[in-house]
Structure formats: structure tokens, C-alpha cells
Design a protein around this motif. Structure first.
Motif, PDB file in Angstrom:
ATOM      1  N   ASN A  70       3.518  14.188  -4.606  1.00 48.74           N
ATOM      2  CA  ASN A  70       3.766  15.621  -4.456  1.00 48.74           C
ATOM      3  C   ASN A  70       2.672  16.380  -5.204  1.00 48.74           C
ATOM      4  N   ALA A  77      10.611  15.410 -10.818  1.00 52.45           N
ATOM      5  CA  ALA A  77      11.396  16.328  -9.985  1.00 52.45           C
ATOM      6  C   ALA A  77      11.430  15.825  -8.548  1.00 52.45           C
ATOM      7  N   THR A  78      10.321  15.278  -8.090  1.00 55.46           N
ATOM      8  CA  THR A  78      10.252  14.785  -6.716  1.00 55.46           C
ATOM      9  C   THR A  78      11.231  13.633  -6.515  1.00 55.46           C
ATOM     10  N   GLY A  81      14.750  14.738  -6.278  1.00 55.53           N
ATOM     11  CA  GLY A  81      15.122  15.219  -4.949  1.00 55.53           C
ATOM     12  C   GLY A  81      15.424  14.067  -4.005  1.00 55.53           C
ATOM     13  N   SER A  88      23.604  12.207  -1.563  1.00 55.06           N
ATOM     14  CA  SER A  88      24.303  13.087  -0.630  1.00 55.06           C
ATOM     15  C   SER A  88      24.517  12.394   0.717  1.00 55.06           C
ATOM     16  N   PHE A  99      19.042   1.673  -2.104  1.00 53.27           N
ATOM     17  CA  PHE A  99      17.650   1.837  -2.525  1.00 53.27           C
ATOM     18  C   PHE A  99      17.557   1.894  -4.044  1.00 53.27           C
TER      19      PHE A  99
ATOM     20  N   ASP B  27      22.373  19.231   2.660  1.00 51.16           N
ATOM     21  CA  ASP B  27      22.570  17.972   1.936  1.00 51.16           C
ATOM     22  C   ASP B  27      22.182  18.119   0.468  1.00 51.16           C
ATOM     23  N   VAL B  28      21.108  18.883   0.245  1.00 51.96           N
ATOM     24  CA  VAL B  28      20.610  19.070  -1.122  1.00 51.96           C
ATOM     25  C   VAL B  28      20.216  20.530  -1.330  1.00 51.96           C
ATOM     26  N   LEU B  67      11.406  23.408  -6.267  1.00 56.05           N
ATOM     27  CA  LEU B  67      10.735  23.172  -4.984  1.00 56.05           C
ATOM     28  C   LEU B  67      10.199  21.743  -4.902  1.00 56.05           C
ATOM     29  N   SER B  68       9.810  21.182  -6.033  1.00 55.82           N
ATOM     30  CA  SER B  68       9.344  19.787  -6.023  1.00 55.82           C
ATOM     31  C   SER B  68      10.469  18.853  -5.596  1.00 55.82           C
ATOM     32  N   ALA B  69      11.660  19.097  -6.112  1.00 54.07           N
ATOM     33  CA  ALA B  69      12.818  18.279  -5.733  1.00 54.07           C
ATOM     34  C   ALA B  69      13.151  18.508  -4.255  1.00 54.07           C
ATOM     35  N   VAL B  71      11.036  19.130  -1.914  1.00 58.38           N
ATOM     36  CA  VAL B  71      10.058  18.351  -1.146  1.00 58.38           C
ATOM     37  C   VAL B  71      10.490  16.882  -1.094  1.00 58.38           C
ATOM     38  N   GLY B  72      10.887  16.339  -2.242  1.00 54.93           N
ATOM     39  CA  GLY B  72      11.338  14.951  -2.284  1.00 54.93           C
ATOM     40  C   GLY B  72      12.548  14.730  -1.388  1.00 54.93           C
ATOM     41  N   ALA B  73      13.512  15.631  -1.478  1.00 59.56           N
ATOM     42  CA  ALA B  73      14.749  15.489  -0.704  1.00 59.56           C
ATOM     43  C   ALA B  73      14.481  15.651   0.789  1.00 59.56           C
ATOM     44  N   ALA B  75      11.657  15.061   2.300  1.00 55.39           N
ATOM     45  CA  ALA B  75      10.925  13.862   2.746  1.00 55.39           C
ATOM     46  C   ALA B  75      11.876  12.679   2.902  1.00 55.39           C
ATOM     47  N   ALA B  76      13.002  12.736   2.192  1.00 55.64           N
ATOM     48  CA  ALA B  76      14.005  11.679   2.301  1.00 55.64           C
ATOM     49  C   ALA B  76      14.967  11.946   3.461  1.00 55.64           C
ATOM     50  N   GLY B  77      14.695  12.956   4.256  1.00 58.87           N
ATOM     51  CA  GLY B  77      15.478  13.189   5.470  1.00 58.87           C
ATOM     52  C   GLY B  77      16.629  14.163   5.319  1.00 58.87           C
ATOM     53  N   ALA B  78      16.775  14.739   4.131  1.00 61.89           N
ATOM     54  CA  ALA B  78      17.905  15.640   3.899  1.00 61.89           C
ATOM     55  C   ALA B  78      17.611  17.043   4.425  1.00 61.89           C
ATOM     56  N   SER B 203      11.375   9.176   7.440  1.00 60.82           N
ATOM     57  CA  SER B 203      12.048   9.472   6.183  1.00 60.82           C
ATOM     58  C   SER B 203      11.697   8.421   5.137  1.00 60.82           C
ATOM     59  N   LEU B 204      11.721   8.840   3.883  1.00 60.40           N
ATOM     60  CA  LEU B 204      11.494   7.883   2.790  1.00 60.40           C
ATOM     61  C   LEU B 204      12.642   6.887   2.697  1.00 60.40           C
ATOM     62  N   LEU B 205      13.801   7.245   3.264  1.00 61.53           N
ATOM     63  CA  LEU B 205      14.971   6.371   3.167  1.00 61.53           C
ATOM     64  C   LEU B 205      15.158   5.543   4.436  1.00 61.53           C
TER      65      LEU B 205
END
Ligand SMILES: Cc1ncc(C[n+]2csc(CCOP(=O)(O)OP(=O)(O)O)c2C)c(N)n1
Ligand code: SF4
Ligand SMILES: [Mg+2]
Lengths: 318, 398
Positions: A70, A77-78, A81, A88, A99, B27-28, B67-69, B71-73, B75-78, B203-205
Motif C-alpha cells: 500500500n 493498517a493495511t 483491513g 467479516s 488464512f 463488510d468493513v 483509508l489504508s485499512a 484499501v486492504g479490506a 483488496a480482500a474482496g470486501a 481478491s487477496l482471500l
């Protein structure tokens, strides 16, 4: 939890060869040990730095696991998320697979610019493993000092001059800062002691909550030594107690390795260009101060762990 | 206009948007409080605490991490949402570009507020105007109803397979965020079926198909990635209009890329965003009563900016005043003026144009101010009066 080399050798490498890390860089070795310790599919969040830029030059990637970069300061933080999305989606029955989550950053991305993001994620209690690969400077951008750079080290922003002999401050003890977060598992490791490192990584991945690993990573151009000396230097860092191997599990300190004879710091610094000026008589005081800092930190650690020093220590240096 | 789903409530703009978030069931959500956004997040936290939504809520330690979280969420498909304002948006700036570049369809509420210094909590548009070039789709709303509606539509727009870009929904701090108005809600089930579920292309997941996202792209590839991002934005006008049409059918509330008021035969046109545009309608009616052909154009979508359509809509006016609730000191006018003026360049016959800077830090914009702007326009058309392009409204010593 025995670490069996034969078993490990059968596992698929998560980090494929062909990445662009320098020859001898400790990062590749460390990442391979870490990923070998994880038995689940892994999502990795990587802070900007050598590991990130060298492993994922578009349109290629060296990662066989899911991986995201990121920015520089926000790996924690990434991954928060990603882990939140995982929780969720699982809760809602939208995802079955299990995972594990790892954030990885250099000392700059962890001790300095990323410390807020790290602290927040630790406090929120996400289940993830944070790995700091500590090469003691901003290597990717040209070897600038960080708050992990030791006293006296020569970097491009703490250069050795006529008046100032390298970095003028001691390094920050990040592991102790993390201890203040009261997370379940914290450890310091070194690639020289690979069994110990892999055992700690396993423990970290098994921890149901945040875990933190601080791993010393020799850097060839940053420390200035021969590329075949990386693991040897990491070993000397441990033998001089420059980089103590210890873990803090639910607040309990445990020193994992106590050298029989604590070697003088010169054994660690003598083959590194970043410290060469410290061997000059004019800088004896700086060297003594650095040794004093290492001794003090080591004593404090032993005290916290309730361990007596092994024997009378040999005189510090010179 | 009442529909079968009519469900009227009296709420603040923020509470209305929180209701939209409850119905979207992201979801998030990761967010950090800042006035005048705070009660969006506070209200949403209660939905989480009550178990009304299945959301994983991250009360992070900063907007940068929020916002960083996200982006992560994402990218994980949420399905992911956040909300911020002013300093918070400024603090996110670095990650705004990353969210767009990584094609994360995040929906963000931005309650428009002035930027420091001096520190000020009240409305102006400097925060989101500063992010025009970040690659986000930007929707500007005149009132709580539009904020609520746009929040729901934003999910569909962001996640459309041809788009996959983040969307920012903006409305005026305090004026809209805290003013209580009547709002017509859509039924929960209808929102659910309107937005559907997110179907991420990767997705990352997905352990069977691991991806690397956010790679280093050098001189040899960076531009292709950015060109593709621009291509997604080129599809946005079509998708936005499709989504708005479908929403119109469902609710009877129809939205366009911009809104006009008595514009068709107008000689003197005011261009302004958000609440100011709608409250200026009174002045237009008053002037029309006196035989002055006044009109209003309110851009709703700032990115993608519908410049050709706006130029067309302004082509027959004799004089246009763009009102900017933000500055670009030393620039060719305020940010909205720069956009509108360059849109007019293609016209064979261009209207005269002036630019009023108003309402910074929540300074009231009065009916008399709006009248004075139309007065300037009339004088300009007649070839008299002040000739300066940029002027300040309602400021001491001007
Ligand atoms: C916000 C921000 N500031 C500065 C940089 C430039 N930068 C990229 S990597 C880096 C240093 C990384 O140092 P470290 O975290 O120790 O990792 P290493 O390079 O040693 O692997 C810097 C300063 C950046 N990318 N983003
Ligand atoms: S500069 Fe150092 S840390 Fe970076 S790749 Fe080379 S050896 Fe590794
Ligand atoms: Mg480093």
C-alpha cells in the motif's frame, strides 16, 4: 515444536527465486524462514522498502502467496483491513478458507514512519504477525539513518565528518515499545539462529492476536561487508549481545540465548565499513559509548527476564 | 412523487447518510472522527454495537490508517466504506491515489469543511477540491436527501465491472450535515437488491489464485497502468447515468451529471456546488419576477467532469458567474472556475465569465450576496462595471 530441516525442505517456497534483492541480502533468507513456518495460506502486506521493491517489479512477482503493498507507513493498517475483511466475510458465511496474515516492513517502515500504524493495529488486537526486518537504516533510498541506526554508524544522513563521527544518538528499542502494548507474543530473532527464528515464527502464526517479530537483517551495501558474510555477521550480533534473542510471551520475558562468553562489540563491527571509523583511536569514546549502550540494554533484559549474567564479562573493548 | 416505498423521516444529513450505510451493510468500515463528520461514524457504531449490521468496524488511530485499512479490506474482496472531512481527507491524501490506482471500489463520505490554517470547522470545499486529481469519482450533494441517495448509488457505481474505482460523496458541513430536514428513505430490502453483493474480479482471500497488488511499476509499465485507470473513468459517465436512471425508477428521484434551475433561456447564470446552488433559487425566482433572465447550473459530478454537456448548457448565456467555495491562490480562478472556464473553450461563442470566491470557513452567503453577483453579471453583459475576473464575496475590506 521441533524444527526439522528435512520437512522444511519439502515445502514449497513462497518467495520464488528471481527476485532482485542484492546478493547476500538477509531479507530473502528471513522471508523464506518465516513463510516456511506458516502452514496456512498467507496474505502479506509489505511496507515500501527493499523487500517490496525487489520482489514485485511489475509485471512480475516473486510471491506465491497473496501480497499487497500500500504505502511506506501503513503496512499494519493495511493488514488490519485485510484481517477485518476476512473476519467479516467468514462471519457472514461468505468465505470458508482459513488464512494467516503477516505485515512486513523495514526499520524505517516500522520504527519511524510506520510506528503509529503499528501501534494502532496492535492495540486493536488484529490477528496478524508483524515482522520488522531491521537492517538499521533506510537502505532502499540510499542508506539514510533511521531511529534503528546504532550510535556512531556512518550513513548518508549521519555521515562521518571532521566534527561529527557518524550517528550521534543511540538506536531506539522498538521491541520494548511493542512490549508496552501488552500483546500476546513478541520476539527478537536473527537469521543466524534459524531454528530459533522458525520456532518463533510458528509461535507467532499460532498466536490468536497480534504477534511481533523483530529480526536483525544484515545488508551488504548498507553495512559494507562481503556478501558471503551476512549470516556470520548476524551470528556475531548475537554473540556480542548486540542483538539479544528473546521473547516476551504474555508479559513473561525469556532470554533464548546467552553466549557462554559475551564477545566484545568489536567482533561485530570490525568487518563493517559503516563502523570502520570507530576503530580509529580518535573515536574510542564513541565506541565505548556504543558498547556501554549494548551492555546496559543486555543487563536490563536479563533483569527483566530474571536471569543472572553467565559469568564475569570480559572487558568491553580495545 | 411518492412511491410504494415511501418512508419519510426527519433527520440531519449525517444521520441520513448513517441510515444509508446501515442499509448498505458494508463488510468493513474503518473511520476516524472529525467534526462535522463524527456523528456519521458514531451513529454507525451503534448499528454495529446493536448487531444491526454485519460490519467489521475498525475505529482506527488516524485517517491515514482508515483509508489504508479500507484499501486492504477492499483488496480482500470486501465492500468497504469510510467517512471523513477536512484535515482527515488531507491526511488521507497519499492513500487516495493508491486506492484509485489499485482500483479499490471504496465509498467515502466527505463532509465538506475548510482546511487549516487558520483552523476552522465550518463548511467550504477546499478539502475535496484539493483531491480532484486523485482518481476518485466525486459526487456533490445539495441536501440530505441527495447525500443519502448518492451514498447508495455510489456503491453501484464504484463496484461496476467497467469502473472499479473509489467514489467520494460530498456534502456541506453543518449546513447539510447538521441541519434537520425531511428525508425519504428507500426500504431496506430494496436497497439490498439495488446494490446487490460485491463480486470482485480478484481478491487477496483467494488462495487458489494468489495476487500481488501494489507492485512497483517502472518507466516501462507505470503509464499503461495509469492509462487503464483513466479508461475506467471514461466509462464512468455512462455507468453513473445508468445507475441514476435505475435509481430514479425505483424512487422517483432523478439525478443527472449536473442540475439546472431555470437555465434554458437564462442570460445570467450562476454556477455553484452543493447547498448554495439550491438556496440561490429564491434569488433567481425574485429576479425572474423582475424580468431578469437568471438561472443556475449546479455540477453534481465533479469527476468525471461533464465538461462538454456543461459547456453546451452554458452556451447561450451571455454571462456566467462561477462561485467557488475554495481557493487556488495564484491560479486561474478557484478550482470550479478553472474547470468551467476550460470547458467553455470549445464553444464558438463563449459567454463572459467571472469568478466569485465565497463562504470560506463557513462564512454566510446571503441573498444580498447572490443578488450582487447577478448584478455584476448584468453589468458585465452591458460592458460596464468591474472587469476583474476573480472577486471575493462577503469579506471585509473588499
Ligand atoms: C511517505 C513516504 N516517505 C518517504 C518515502 C521514501 N522511502 C521509500 S522506502 C524508504 C526507506 C525504507 O527504509 P526501511 O523501512 O528501513 O526499509 P529498507 O529500505 O531498509 O528495506 C523511504 C525513505 C516513501 N516511499 N513514502
Ligand atoms: S540494499 Fe541491503 S536490504 Fe536492500 S536488497 Fe540490498 S542487501 Fe538487501
Ligand atoms: Mg531499513
Amino acid at each position: 515444536m521441533s524444527v526439522n530441516l528435512k520437512e522444511l525442505s519439502l515445502k514449497q517456497e513462497t518467495l520464488a527465486s528471481g527476485h532482485r534483492l542484492c546478493a547476500g541480502c538477509g531479507i530473502g533468507t528471513i522471508v523464506r524462514m518465516l513463510t516456511h513456518a506458516c502452514d496456512y495460506p498467507l496474505v502479506v502486506a509489505n511496507a515500501t522498502g527493499c523487500c517490496e521493491v525487489s520482489t514485485t517489479v511489475y509485471p512480475y512477482t516473486a510471491w506465491r502467496s497473496s501480497w499487497i503493498h500500500n504505502a511506506f507507513e501503513n503496512a499494519s493498517a493495511t493488514i488490519s483491513g485485510v484481517e477485518a475483511a476476512y473476519k467479516s466475510l467468514r462471519r457472514q458465511g461468505k468465505l470458508d478458507q482459513e488464512f494467516r496474515f503477516m505485515a512486513i516492513g523495514g526499520d524505517g517502515g516500522t520504527f519511524d514512519i510506520g510506528i503509529q500504524s503499528l501501534s494502532g493495529a496492535l492495540e486493536r488486537g488484529h490477528r496478524f504477525v508483524y515482522v520488522c526486518y531491521d537492517n538499521e537504516a533506510y537502505m532502499n533510498t540510499g542508506i539514510q539513518r533511521s531511529s534503528a541506526t546504532p550510535l556512531g554508524a556512518n550513513t548518508t544522513t549521519s555521515p562521518v565528518g571532521k566534527v561529527i563521527p557518524g550517528k550521534s544518538r543511540n538506536r531506539k528499542n522498538l521491541t520494548e515499545i511493542v512490549v508496552g502494548h501488552r500483546i500476546p507474543y513478541i520476539a527478537q530473532a536473527s537469521p543466524s539462529n534459524w531454528r530459533d527464528l522458525i520456532r518463533k515464527a510458528r509461535k507467532a502464526f499460532e498466536t490468536d492476536g497480534p504477534a511481533f517479530l523483530n529480526i536483525l537483517q544484515p545488508c551488504v551495501p548498507g553495512w559494507r561487508y562481503e556478501p558471503n558474510q551476512s549470516i556470520e555477521l548476524a551470528r556475531r550480533a548475537v554473540e556480542t549481545c548486540y542483538w539479544p534473542l528473546y521473547e516476551v510471551e504474555n508479559g513473561e520475558y525469556k532470554v533464548n540465548y546467552q553466549p557462554k562468553v559475551k564477545l566484545p562489540l568489536t567482533e561485530f563491527i570490525k568487518d563493517q565499513g559503516r563502523f570502520s571509523h570507530l576503530l580509529r583511536p580518535a573515536n574510542a569514546e564513541v565506541l565505548a559509548a556504543l558498547q556501554a549502550n549494548i551492555d546496559r540494554e543486555w543487563e536490563l533484559l536479563l533483569k527483566r527476564a530474571g536471569v543472572a549474567p553467565k559469568e564475569a564479562q570480559p572487558a568491553a573493548t580495545t | 412523487m411518492a412511491t410504494k416505498t415511501a418512508n419519510r423521516i426527519a433527520v440531519t444529513g449525517n444521520a441520513g447518510v448513517a441510515q444509508a450505510m446501515r442499509q448498505i451493510r458494508p463488510d468493513v468500515v474503518a473511520a476516524y472522527p472529525i467534526t462535522p463528520q463524527s456523528d456519521v461514524v458514531e451513529e454507525f457504531s451503534t448499528f454495529v454495537a446493536e448487531g444491526t449490521v454485519p460490519t467489521e468496524f475498525l475505529p482506527v488511530e488516524s485517517e491515514h490508517s482508515a483509508l489504508s485499512a479500507c484499501v486492504g479490506a477492499s483488496a480482500a474482496g470486501a465492500r468497504v466504506m469510510t467517512a471523513t472531512s477536512s484535515q482527515g481527507l488531507a491526511y488521507m491524501w497519499e492513500v487516495l491515489y493508491i486506492a484509485a490506482g489499485n482500483r479499490c471500489p471504496i465509498v467515502m463520505i466527505n463532509v465538506n469543511r475548510a482546511l487549516s490554517a487558520p483552523i476552522n470547522i465550518h463548511c467550504d470545499h477546499s478539502d475535496s477540491m484539493g483531491t480532484l486529481h486523485s482518481g476518485w469519482i466525486q459526487l456533490y450533494c445539495k441536501n440530505a436527501q441527495e447525500g443519502y441517495d448518492s451514498t447508495i448509488m455510489a456503491v453501484r457505481i464504484a463496484e461496476h465491472p467497467d469502473i472499479q474505482l473509489p467514489v467520494m460523496v460530498c456534502y456541506d458541513g453543518f449546513i447539510v450535515s447538521h441541519g434537520i430536514t425531511s428525508l425519504e428513505m428507500v426500504d431496506d430490502e430494496e436497497v439490498a437488491s439495488f446494490i446487490g453483493t460485491r463480486k470482485p474480479p480478484y481478491s487477496l482471500l483467494d488462495a487458489e489464485h494468489p495476487i500481488s497488488m501494489g507492485n512497483l511499476a517502472f518507466t516501462d509499465y507505470y503509464m499503461e497502468v495509469k492509462r487503464q485507470q483513466a479508461e475506467a473513468m471514461r466509462h464512468a459517465p455512462r455507468v453513473i447515468q445508468e445507475v441514476q436512471e435505475e435509481f430514479g425508477k425505483l424512487t422517483g428521484r432523478h439525478y443527472g451529471m449536473f442540475e439546472t434551475y431555470r437555465l434554458d433561456d437564462a442570460d445570467f447564470v450562476l454556477v455553484a456546488l452543493n447547498s448554495t446552488a439550491s438556496t440561490s433559487e429564491i434569488v433567481v425566482d425574485e429576479l425572474r419576477g423582475k424580468g431578469v433572465k437568471a438561472g443556475i447550473l449546479r455540477p453534481r459530478v465533479m469527476r468525471p467532469f461533464p465538461w462538454q454537456e456543461i459547456a453546451q448548457a452554458l452556451s447561450r448565456a451571455s454571462a456566467v458567474a462561477v462561485l467557488d467555495r475554495a481557493q487556488s491562490p495564484g491560479g486561474n480562478g478557484g478550482p470550479l472556475a478553472i474547470e468551467v472556464r476550460s470547458a467553455l473553450y470549445e464553444l464558438e461563442r463563449r459567454p463572459r465569465m467571472i469568478n466569485g470566491i465565497y463562504g470560506l470557513g463557513g462564512r454566510d452567503i446571503l441573498m444580498s450576496d447572490i443578488r450582487s453577483v447577478y448584478d455584476r453579471l448584468q453589468k458585465l453583459a452591458e460592458g460596464r462595471g468591474p472587469s476583474e475576473f476573480e472577486f471575493y464575496l462577503g469579506v471585509r475590506g473588499d
